[in-house]
Design a protein around this motif. Structure first.
Motif, PDB file in Angstrom:
ATOM      1  N   THR A 315      63.102  18.133 -18.218  1.00  0.00           N
ATOM      2  CA  THR A 315      62.704  18.924 -19.394  1.00  0.00           C
ATOM      3  C   THR A 315      62.203  20.303 -18.959  1.00  0.00           C
ATOM      4  N   THR A 316      61.273  20.314 -18.004  1.00  0.00           N
ATOM      5  CA  THR A 316      60.691  21.592 -17.576  1.00  0.00           C
ATOM      6  C   THR A 316      61.746  22.435 -16.860  1.00  0.00           C
ATOM      7  N   ALA A 317      62.515  21.792 -15.970  1.00  0.00           N
ATOM      8  CA  ALA A 317      63.512  22.537 -15.195  1.00  0.00           C
ATOM      9  C   ALA A 317      64.559  23.170 -16.119  1.00  0.00           C
ATOM     10  N   ASN A 318      65.032  22.427 -17.089  1.00  0.00           N
ATOM     11  CA  ASN A 318      66.074  22.963 -17.974  1.00  0.00           C
ATOM     12  C   ASN A 318      65.531  24.071 -18.871  1.00  0.00           C
ATOM     13  N   SER A 319      64.280  23.941 -19.298  1.00  0.00           N
ATOM     14  CA  SER A 319      63.694  24.991 -20.139  1.00  0.00           C
ATOM     15  C   SER A 319      63.470  26.259 -19.324  1.00  0.00           C
ATOM     16  N   LEU A 320      63.086  26.079 -18.051  1.00  0.00           N
ATOM     17  CA  LEU A 320      62.910  27.258 -17.186  1.00  0.00           C
ATOM     18  C   LEU A 320      64.250  27.955 -16.920  1.00  0.00           C
ATOM     19  N   LYS A 507      70.433  20.620 -22.353  1.00  0.00           N
ATOM     20  CA  LYS A 507      70.368  21.699 -21.350  1.00  0.00           C
ATOM     21  C   LYS A 507      71.605  22.580 -21.386  1.00  0.00           C
ATOM     22  N   ALA A 508      71.397  23.848 -20.955  1.00  0.00           N
ATOM     23  CA  ALA A 508      72.533  24.744 -20.772  1.00  0.00           C
ATOM     24  C   ALA A 508      73.291  24.268 -19.540  1.00  0.00           C
TER      25      ALA A 508
END
Ligand code: HEM
Length: 521
Positions: A315-320, A507-508
């Motif tokens: 979640t955090t990695a994809n939002s970053l 995610k992108a």
């Protein structure tokens, strides 16, 4: 016709009639909402395996059809004709609040069938309901306090510094990163490993474990990457000679034995005055301080530690990664944010935890990326009894209606629908971080971490990490898109930032970016 063929046809007809009967029954009881027909339920097999197309709503249908589904009504009844359970999908967060709030009087609960991956390491906060959830919250809640957030800030800083050094970016003017998700996944993983589990971790390649076996950090990484496999692949398959399956199996066994030992050791060190502030240690401490009837057992402590990994890593990695994608195509916003970083932190000083609240524009670029590509894309609940929902009238009409909801109805709060709902956002298709400038850090106006008592416990963990990392990166580097020959920045944005899919989080798709070193005068 042969007797076997007659039997087969009769059997098929019974199945079809049963399906029609059950669909009619379900659609009658939720008749208030408009119906959308689809062949298969999007998150169940075979629908989940098929791409969203003109005839099928696959697992990313709510992304692909985000500008159409709720044009006329904020809640729809999605009816799979061939297989799967019909269910309501809503883009209205006022309805969402009634469903995901999680108060002890709630008539809606999470479904066990949707929780298998999360339960793989033991009962935990994210999977529990009712009294069990309250018991877990008493122990896990205290771990998420100022001491943990200070540690997250400090470790993010150290990991950023290691990354620049070890990746060899220190002496480079331009850095081309082929897949930005590889960087953000590694960062988020190291943060959970250090601040969640209390394992020392660095950007550098891991040394061999003292016993010559797989390093624990590596085992954790393999488990993070393969946990879904472990939940769904039948046990006997693990023993077949497929190297990657064997490796995942070994990693799981090693980590499991290690964690059992760790709980015992951590209990001992906490009793002896351990002052570490990672979430696992603080949780063990809170458990020791609790009256015995409220204490969690060892497996539950382990289950909760792993939930940080499963809920907080991708979640955090994809939002970053999404934030950096939006930065690459929004130069003016990037400059505006840089201005704040320079005025708060300046060109040389190490950012400190006290800067967090002053860097609201940095947080805003992360929030807005998380709104536009919400990693936690669906909140799924089931009515546990016959109940009602208060359904607001369409925009422009005051008041609401009370709609009966029968026991067993499945309701999905579609976070993509919510985040693109014009009731809540002016110009929702545009990346506009200024909507979040000055927003109090825990405001429920920002809904992508959910709302109410069951909202994301790791929200501040994620935002502290993101703010520190982005402040450091954007101060040192200008983020640019990595264009195809002849491609414009706008075309890059349209191509890359709309290529969104779902694994478990939204995610992108992997994309490259370019960093150009800034020269501060
Ligand atoms: C950008 C990053 C993140 C996003 C978008 C996000 C989103 C969410 C959402 C939407 C929920 C509610 C799920 C539901 O009710 O079905 C949730 C729950 C949760 N999240 Fe996060 N999350 C993020 C990061 C994290 C991190 C870093 C951690 C831990 C270190 C974490 C731990 C949890 C936990 C424990 C829950 C369950 C809370 C409960 O049920 O009481 N999350 N998250």
């Amino acid at each position: 016709m042969k007797p076997t063929a007659v039997l087969l046809v009769t059997y098929l007809m019974i199945l079809v009639l049963r399906r029609i009967f059950s669909l009619v029954k379900v659609t009658r009881t939720t008749s208030h909402f408009p119906k959308l027909y689809t062949p298969f339920q999007p998150f169940a097999l075979p629908g989940a395996l098929l791409k969203t197309s003109s005839w099928n709503d696959g697992r990313d249908w709510h992304w692909v059809r985000r500008f159409q589904t709720y044009n006329k009504n904020e809640t729809v009844n999605l009816i799979p004709i061939l297989s799967g359970i019909p269910g309501l999908w809503t883009s209205n967060m006022d309805i969402g609040r009634q469903i995901v709030g999680g108060s002890h009087r709630s008539s809606f609960a999470k479904m066990d069938s949707k929780n298998r991956t999360l339960l793989a390491w033991g009962m935990n906060l994210a999977s529990a309901e009712g009294a069990m959830w309250r018991k877990h919250r008493r122990i896990v809640g205290p771990a998420f306090g100022p001491e943990l957030y200070k540690l997250v800030w400090k470790k993010t800083f150290e990991i950023y510094r290691d990354m620049i050094e070890i990746e060899g970016w220190k002496d480079r003017e331009i850095v081309k990163i082929p897949v930005i998700q590889n960087i953000t996944l590694k960062l988020a993983f190291l943060l959970i490993s250090t601040c969640g589990f209390g394992f020392p971790s660095t950007w550098a390649t891991l040394p061999q474990a003292a016993d010559g076996g797989m390093p624990i950090q590596e085992a954790l990484k393999i488990v993070a990457d393969n946990n879904r496999l472990y939940t769904f692949v039948p046990k006997w398959l693990w023993y077949l000679p497929f190297p990657s399956l064997r490796e995942a199996h070994i990693a799981r066994g090693r980590l499991s034995a290690f964690m059992q030992k760790q709980v015992i050791e951590r209990k001992g060190s906490v009793a002896a005055g351990d002052t570490r502030t990672d979430a696992f240690t603080i949780m063990v401490q809170a458990n020791q301080d609790e009256a015995s009837k409220y204490q969690l057992d060892d497996q539950e402590l382990i289950g909760n530690t792993f939930i940080f990994l499963f809920a907080g890593h991708e979640t955090t990695a994809n939002s970053l990664a999404a934030t950096l994608g939006f930065m690459a195509i929004n130069e003016v916003i990037q400059d505006e944010v840089l201005e704040q970083i320079m005025s708060v932190v300046g060109p040389d000083r190490d950012p400190e935890y006290d800067d967090y609240l002053k860097l609201d524009k940095v947080l805003a670029i992360f929030y807005e990326a998380t709104r536009m590509i919400p990693a936690g894309h669906v909140l799924i609940r089931q009515a546990t009894e016959d109940t009602v929902l208060t359904v607001p009238n369409p925009v422009g009409e005051d008041g609401s209606k009370t709609v009966p909801i029968p026991k067993g109805t499945e309701i999905t709060v579609d976070m993509v629908g919510v985040q693109y709902n014009p009731r809540y956002f002016e110009d929702p298709k545009t990346y506009k971080p200024s909507r979040w400038y000055g927003l109090p850090a825990d405001s429920e106006l920002f809904t992508a971490f959910s709302v109410g008592p069951r909202a994301c416990l790791g929200r501040k963990f994620a935002t502290v990490e993101a703010t520190c990392f982005l402040a450091l990166l954007l101060r040192d580097w200008q983020v640019l898109p990595f264009l195809h020959a002849g491609e414009t920045k706008e075309a890059w944005g349209a191509r890359v930032m709309n290529d969104v899919g779902i694994s478990i989080t939204m995610k992108a798709a992997d994309f490259p970016i370019k960093l150009v070193k800034r020269k501060h005068t």
